[in-house]
Design a protein around this motif. Structure first.
Motif, PDB file in Angstrom:
ATOM      1  N   TRP A   1      41.128  23.865  28.368  1.00  0.00           N
ATOM      2  CA  TRP A   1      39.925  24.698  28.310  1.00  0.00           C
ATOM      3  C   TRP A   1      39.220  24.740  29.662  1.00  0.00           C
ATOM      4  O   TRP A   1      38.607  25.751  30.009  1.00  0.00           O
ATOM      5  CB  TRP A   1      38.988  24.239  27.201  1.00  0.00           C
ATOM      6  N   LYS A   2      39.301  23.622  30.452  1.00  0.00           N
ATOM      7  CA  LYS A   2      38.713  23.620  31.803  1.00  0.00           C
ATOM      8  C   LYS A   2      39.449  24.598  32.706  1.00  0.00           C
ATOM      9  O   LYS A   2      38.829  25.344  33.468  1.00  0.00           O
ATOM     10  CB  LYS A   2      38.765  22.215  32.414  1.00  0.00           C
TER      11      LYS A   2
ATOM     12  N   ALA B   1      36.198  32.316  35.272  1.00  0.00           N
ATOM     13  CA  ALA B   1      35.157  32.398  36.305  1.00  0.00           C
ATOM     14  C   ALA B   1      35.695  33.107  37.553  1.00  0.00           C
ATOM     15  O   ALA B   1      35.005  33.948  38.149  1.00  0.00           O
ATOM     16  CB  ALA B   1      34.648  31.006  36.658  1.00  0.00           C
ATOM     17  N   LEU B   2      36.921  32.784  37.932  1.00  0.00           N
ATOM     18  CA  LEU B   2      37.527  33.442  39.097  1.00  0.00           C
ATOM     19  C   LEU B   2      37.767  34.929  38.847  1.00  0.00           C
ATOM     20  O   LEU B   2      37.533  35.763  39.721  1.00  0.00           O
ATOM     21  CB  LEU B   2      38.842  32.746  39.482  1.00  0.00           C
ATOM     22  N   GLU B   3      38.199  35.260  37.652  1.00  0.00           N
ATOM     23  CA  GLU B   3      38.399  36.671  37.305  1.00  0.00           C
ATOM     24  C   GLU B   3      37.077  37.429  37.308  1.00  0.00           C
ATOM     25  O   GLU B   3      36.993  38.550  37.799  1.00  0.00           O
ATOM     26  CB  GLU B   3      39.095  36.795  35.945  1.00  0.00           C
ATOM     27  N   ARG B   4      36.032  36.802  36.776  1.00  0.00           N
ATOM     28  CA  ARG B   4      34.695  37.418  36.760  1.00  0.00           C
ATOM     29  C   ARG B   4      34.198  37.613  38.196  1.00  0.00           C
ATOM     30  O   ARG B   4      33.668  38.676  38.543  1.00  0.00           O
ATOM     31  CB  ARG B   4      33.727  36.547  35.954  1.00  0.00           C
ATOM     32  N   ASN B   5      34.411  36.610  39.032  1.00  0.00           N
ATOM     33  CA  ASN B   5      34.002  36.691  40.437  1.00  0.00           C
ATOM     34  C   ASN B   5      34.747  37.826  41.147  1.00  0.00           C
ATOM     35  O   ASN B   5      34.158  38.580  41.924  1.00  0.00           O
ATOM     36  CB  ASN B   5      34.242  35.346  41.135  1.00  0.00           C
ATOM     37  N   THR B   6      36.027  37.943  40.856  1.00  0.00           N
ATOM     38  CA  THR B   6      36.830  39.015  41.455  1.00  0.00           C
ATOM     39  C   THR B   6      36.310  40.376  41.024  1.00  0.00           C
ATOM     40  O   THR B   6      36.178  41.293  41.850  1.00  0.00           O
ATOM     41  CB  THR B   6      38.315  38.857  41.070  1.00  0.00           C
ATOM     42  N   ARG B   7      36.004  40.519  39.741  1.00  0.00           N
ATOM     43  CA  ARG B   7      35.455  41.789  39.248  1.00  0.00           C
ATOM     44  C   ARG B   7      34.115  42.087  39.911  1.00  0.00           C
ATOM     45  O   ARG B   7      33.838  43.217  40.313  1.00  0.00           O
ATOM     46  CB  ARG B   7      35.308  41.755  37.719  1.00  0.00           C
ATOM     47  N   ASN B   8      33.289  41.046  40.048  1.00  0.00           N
ATOM     48  CA  ASN B   8      31.983  41.235  40.687  1.00  0.00           C
ATOM     49  C   ASN B   8      32.131  41.654  42.150  1.00  0.00           C
ATOM     50  O   ASN B   8      31.404  42.545  42.615  1.00  0.00           O
ATOM     51  CB  ASN B   8      31.149  39.954  40.611  1.00  0.00           C
ATOM     52  N   LEU B   9      33.050  41.015  42.856  1.00  0.00           N
ATOM     53  CA  LEU B   9      33.275  41.371  44.261  1.00  0.00           C
ATOM     54  C   LEU B   9      33.775  42.808  44.407  1.00  0.00           C
ATOM     55  O   LEU B   9      33.521  43.466  45.411  1.00  0.00           O
ATOM     56  CB  LEU B   9      34.270  40.395  44.914  1.00  0.00           C
ATOM     57  N   ALA B  10      34.456  43.295  43.369  1.00  0.00           N
ATOM     58  CA  ALA B  10      34.935  44.678  43.372  1.00  0.00           C
ATOM     59  C   ALA B  10      33.843  45.644  42.915  1.00  0.00           C
ATOM     60  O   ALA B  10      34.053  46.858  42.909  1.00  0.00           O
ATOM     61  CB  ALA B  10      36.163  44.803  42.470  1.00  0.00           C
TER      62      ALA B  10
END
Length: 113
Positions: free
Chosen positions: A3-4, A11-20
């Motif tokens: 789960w970690k 979190a990394l996928e969300r960050n990538t989407r945010n950066l895009a």
């Protein structure tokens, strides 16, 4: 443990989407400002790298232009020194005495078969 890892991946996928520029509605003002600073820093690094690449390319092109100019000067001098150009090949030969203008004389060369 799994789960970690899953949480980190999300979190990394969300960050990538945010950066895009996607999925920004859930971000707070502070998160948006942090994202903006990250993007500005990234853009600055990209521009520095691009400018360095362009400078290197320009420098290389200047060196090539200088080498070509030197080669042109050498060939022009050789043409003036020889006064005659002979070109031989398997099917023809060419001989022409150069007049005042090598360019005009070279264009008037005749082929002998």
């Amino acid at each position: 443990m799994a789960w970690k890892l899953r949480s980190k991946v999300e979190a990394l996928e969300r960050n990538t989407r945010n950066l895009a520029g996607n999925d920004l509605d859930s971000l707070s003002l502070r998160e948006l400002q942090n994202l903006e600073h990250q993007l500005e820093a990234s853009l600055k690094r990209i521009r520095v790298k691009k400018n360095n690449n362009m400078k290197e390319s320009i420098s290389l092109l200047h060196k090539k232009a200088k080498a070509l100019q030197e080669r042109k000067s050498t060939l022009t001098k050789e043409i003036k020194d020889k006064k005659t150009v002979v070109v031989e090949g398997p099917e023809c030969w060419v001989e022409q005495t150069l007049m005042q203008s090598p360019q005009r004389s070279l264009s008037a060369l005749t082929l002998g078969l």
